[in-house]
Structures are given as structure tokens and as C-alpha cells.
Enzyme design. Structure first.
Site, PDB file in Angstrom:
ATOM      1  N   CYS A  23      -4.878  -2.180  -0.754  1.00  0.00           N
ATOM      2  CA  CYS A  23      -5.213  -0.854  -1.276  1.00  0.00           C
ATOM      3  C   CYS A  23      -6.243  -0.970  -2.397  1.00  0.00           C
ATOM      4  O   CYS A  23      -6.005  -1.664  -3.387  1.00  0.00           O
ATOM      5  CB  CYS A  23      -3.927  -0.225  -1.819  1.00  0.00           C
ATOM      6  SG  CYS A  23      -4.214   1.330  -2.672  1.00  0.00           S
TER       7      CYS A  23
ATOM      8  N   CYS B 248     -11.403   2.538   0.945  1.00  0.00           N
ATOM      9  CA  CYS B 248      -9.973   2.874   0.986  1.00  0.00           C
ATOM     10  C   CYS B 248      -9.470   2.356   2.326  1.00  0.00           C
ATOM     11  O   CYS B 248     -10.083   2.624   3.363  1.00  0.00           O
ATOM     12  CB  CYS B 248      -9.770   4.388   0.891  1.00  0.00           C
ATOM     13  SG  CYS B 248      -8.082   4.906   1.326  1.00  0.00           S
TER      14      CYS B 248
ATOM     15  N   TYR C   1      -1.756   7.532  -3.554  1.00  0.00           N
ATOM     16  CA  TYR C   1      -2.129   6.854  -4.796  1.00  0.00           C
ATOM     17  C   TYR C   1      -3.432   7.437  -5.347  1.00  0.00           C
ATOM     18  O   TYR C   1      -3.644   7.470  -6.547  1.00  0.00           O
ATOM     19  CB  TYR C   1      -2.382   5.362  -4.525  1.00  0.00           C
ATOM     20  CG  TYR C   1      -1.167   4.514  -4.271  1.00  0.00           C
ATOM     21  CD1 TYR C   1       0.120   4.942  -4.594  1.00  0.00           C
ATOM     22  CD2 TYR C   1      -1.310   3.231  -3.723  1.00  0.00           C
ATOM     23  CE1 TYR C   1       1.220   4.121  -4.367  1.00  0.00           C
ATOM     24  CE2 TYR C   1      -0.222   2.411  -3.506  1.00  0.00           C
ATOM     25  CZ  TYR C   1       1.038   2.856  -3.815  1.00  0.00           C
ATOM     26  OH  TYR C   1       2.120   2.035  -3.596  1.00  0.00           O
TER      27      TYR C   1
ATOM     28  N   THR D  48      -7.277   1.512  -4.369  1.00  0.00           N
ATOM     29  CA  THR D  48      -6.896   2.319  -5.530  1.00  0.00           C
ATOM     30  C   THR D  48      -5.995   1.519  -6.473  1.00  0.00           C
ATOM     31  O   THR D  48      -6.198   1.497  -7.692  1.00  0.00           O
ATOM     32  CB  THR D  48      -6.166   3.601  -5.064  1.00  0.00           C
ATOM     33  OG1 THR D  48      -6.947   4.231  -4.054  1.00  0.00           O
ATOM     34  CG2 THR D  48      -5.963   4.560  -6.207  1.00  0.00           C
TER      35      THR D  48
ATOM     36  N   ASP E 208       0.872  -1.186   0.000  1.00  0.00           N
ATOM     37  CA  ASP E 208       0.000   0.000   0.000  1.00  0.00           C
ATOM     38  C   ASP E 208       0.910   1.238   0.000  1.00  0.00           C
ATOM     39  O   ASP E 208       2.126   1.128   0.144  1.00  0.00           O
ATOM     40  CB  ASP E 208      -0.927  -0.004   1.230  1.00  0.00           C
ATOM     41  CG  ASP E 208      -1.938   1.143   1.192  1.00  0.00           C
ATOM     42  OD1 ASP E 208      -2.306   1.594   0.088  1.00  0.00           O
ATOM     43  OD2 ASP E 208      -2.364   1.610   2.270  1.00  0.00           O
TER      44      ASP E 208
HETATM   45  N1  DGL Z   1      -5.026   2.939   0.983  1.00  0.00           N
HETATM   46  C1  DGL Z   1      -5.318   3.229  -0.385  1.00  0.00           C
HETATM   47  C2  DGL Z   1      -6.667   2.633  -0.821  1.00  0.00           C
HETATM   48  O1  DGL Z   1      -7.150   1.693  -0.229  1.00  0.00           O
HETATM   49  C3  DGL Z   1      -5.193   4.643  -0.878  1.00  0.00           C
HETATM   50  C4  DGL Z   1      -4.332   5.605  -0.154  1.00  0.00           C
HETATM   51  C5  DGL Z   1      -3.699   6.644  -1.073  1.00  0.00           C
HETATM   52  O2  DGL Z   1      -4.449   7.444  -1.680  1.00  0.00           O
HETATM   53  O3  DGL Z   1      -2.482   6.605  -1.186  1.00  0.00           O
HETATM   54  O4  DGL Z   1      -7.249   3.084  -1.803  1.00  0.00           O
END
Ligand code: DGL
Length: 231
Positions: A70, A165, A39, A72, A7
């Protein structure tokens, strides 16, 4: 069995903790890609390269399987990396189809671009600064609260909130307080159960954990957060 979890920061520790609790592997690698946080504001092309790079790094260190902690990265890059790396890669994909009644789906701006069509009863909220804020201040939540409170006001009375997220899980108690009565859902536990069901497991009660940082090394903080998640 060595599982690599990836992540942009502390969000994926929720995934790591769930895998450890399910006793899937005897060795875990955690890649915290702080150099590329957040991300959720990056485009698909950049995320696909970031994901591929991360998978290669984890495979070089001996990961037999990789789990994106993650949403994203999963929605934007899962298919891409699966065709390009040898270890199987699992992804955390938001499931708005599980929501019924007046509901709220919270994701990063980038994840929202990849969502399938969602039901009219489901509102989408993409708080662009939330993941970075949580990553910076958790376990403190004061700034997170000031940022999130006005954003959640229009959703009072919601029946369900889906946290799309992994960083947002650290704001679960805050969201519960701001939207009393709402059921809070996320995809972490179902993915850990899927990985447990699919992979040959190692059943270790005391697995080894190695942290890899592309940004500032914060091992001590990460291990403390992980310990609190494992309680
Ligand atoms: N933890 C990430 C997710 O589940 C996103 C965090 C980020 O934007 O870096 O989407």
C-alpha cells in the site's frame, strides 16, 4: 521465512502475488484491514497507528519481515513503524521521478500530501472514491469505468501513467483503454525484486498463505483474485 503483507483490502494482493512469483518466502500472512478502508482519506496520525497495529499483529503471528502492499501506508507510516517493530518493514513508495514527457501520476488523496515536488510535465490525479469502488466491485468494473472515464478525459495523449495506489492496478486494462498508447507503470515488481535481493529467501514453489481480516472475512474472494494474479 514468513512475510506479512498488509493493505486496506484487495490492493496488496498484487504485492503478495509478486512476492510469491519471486519465491521469496515459504509462508505468507496477508492482513486485509477492511475495518479501516479507505486509508487514502485518513490523516497521517491515524495511519501511523493503523500501521503499527498491523505490524504488531503480523509479528505476533510469526512474520519475520513485513511488506506494505500500500502506497498510502508506506508514505505516511514507514519511518514511524521501522523505529517501533522488530521485523524489517518494506514500503511501496511512488516514483514520479521515473516519469518523463507528458505523464499522469494517480494516487490516493493522502499519498499526494507526502509526495516530493513533481516535475511540471507530470499531472497528479487523486480520485478519492476509486480505491473503495475497486475494492467493492472487482472483478466487475462497470461502476469503476463510469467513475473513472470522465476523470481521465483531460489526460488523453499522455505518454505515461504511474499507478501510485495498489488498488488501481485492477483498473490497468480500463486505463489502457481510456488512455490508448500510454505506458502504465507501478512500483510492485521493483519492490518485490528489492525484497528478494535483501532477504534470505526460502525458494518455496508452494508456500502457505494465511489471510487475516479486520473487516468482513472474504477469504474465498481473495484467494480467487490471488489465483488469477498468479496465472
Ligand atoms: N491500496 C492503498 C494504496 O496503495 C490505498 C487504498 C485505500 O485508500 O484504502 O495506497
Amino acid at each position: 521465512m514468513t512475510i506479512g503483507v498488509m493493505d486496506s483490502g484487495i490492493g496488496g494482493l498484487n504485492m503478495l502475488a509478486a512476492l510469491i512469483k519471486c519465491r521469496v518466502a515459504d509462508r505468507y500472512l496477508y492482513l486485509s484491514d477492511g475495518a479501516n478502508l479507505p486509508y487514502g482519506k485518513k490523516g497521517g496520525g491515524a495511519l501511523r497507528e493503523i500501521a503499527l497495529e498491523g505490524c504488531k499483529k503480523l509479528a505476533e503471528r510469526g512474520a519475520n519481515s513485513i511488506v506494505f502492499g500500500c502506497n498510502t501506508l508506506s508514505v505516511s507510516a514507514l519511518d514511524y513503524v521501522r523505529k517501533r517493530v522488530i521485523p524489517p518493514v518494506f514500503g511501496l513508495i511512488p516514483r514520479p521521478d521515473l516519469l518523463s514527457g507528458r505523464s499522469l501520476l494517480m494516487t490516493t488523496p493522502t499519498t499526494a500530501l507526502y509526495l516530493p515536488k513533481i516535475d511540471d510535465s507530470v499531472s497528479l490525479l487523486t480520485p478519492a472514491e476509486l480505491a473503495s469502488l475497486i475494492d467493492r466491485e472487482y472483478p466487475d468494473t462497470r461502476e469503476t469505468e463510469s467513475y473513472l472515464s470522465p476523470l481521465l478525459l483531460p489526460y488523453e495523449g499522455c505518454e505515461n501513467v504511474y499507478l501510485g495506489c495498489s488498488h488501481y492496478l485492477y483498473a490497468r486494462e480500463l486505463i489502457k483503454r481510456l488512455l490508448p498508447g500510454a505506458r502504465i507503470l507501478d512500483g510492485i515488481q521493483p519492490l518485490a525484486a528489492l525484497v528478494r535481493a535483501v532477504l534470505p529467501t526460502s525458494e518455496s514453489r508452494n508456500p502457505s498463505i494465511e489471510m487475516i481480516f479486520t473487516g468482513k472475512n472474504e477469504s474465498e474472494r481473495y484467494l480467487a483474485i490471488l489465483a488469477s494474479l498468479l496465472k
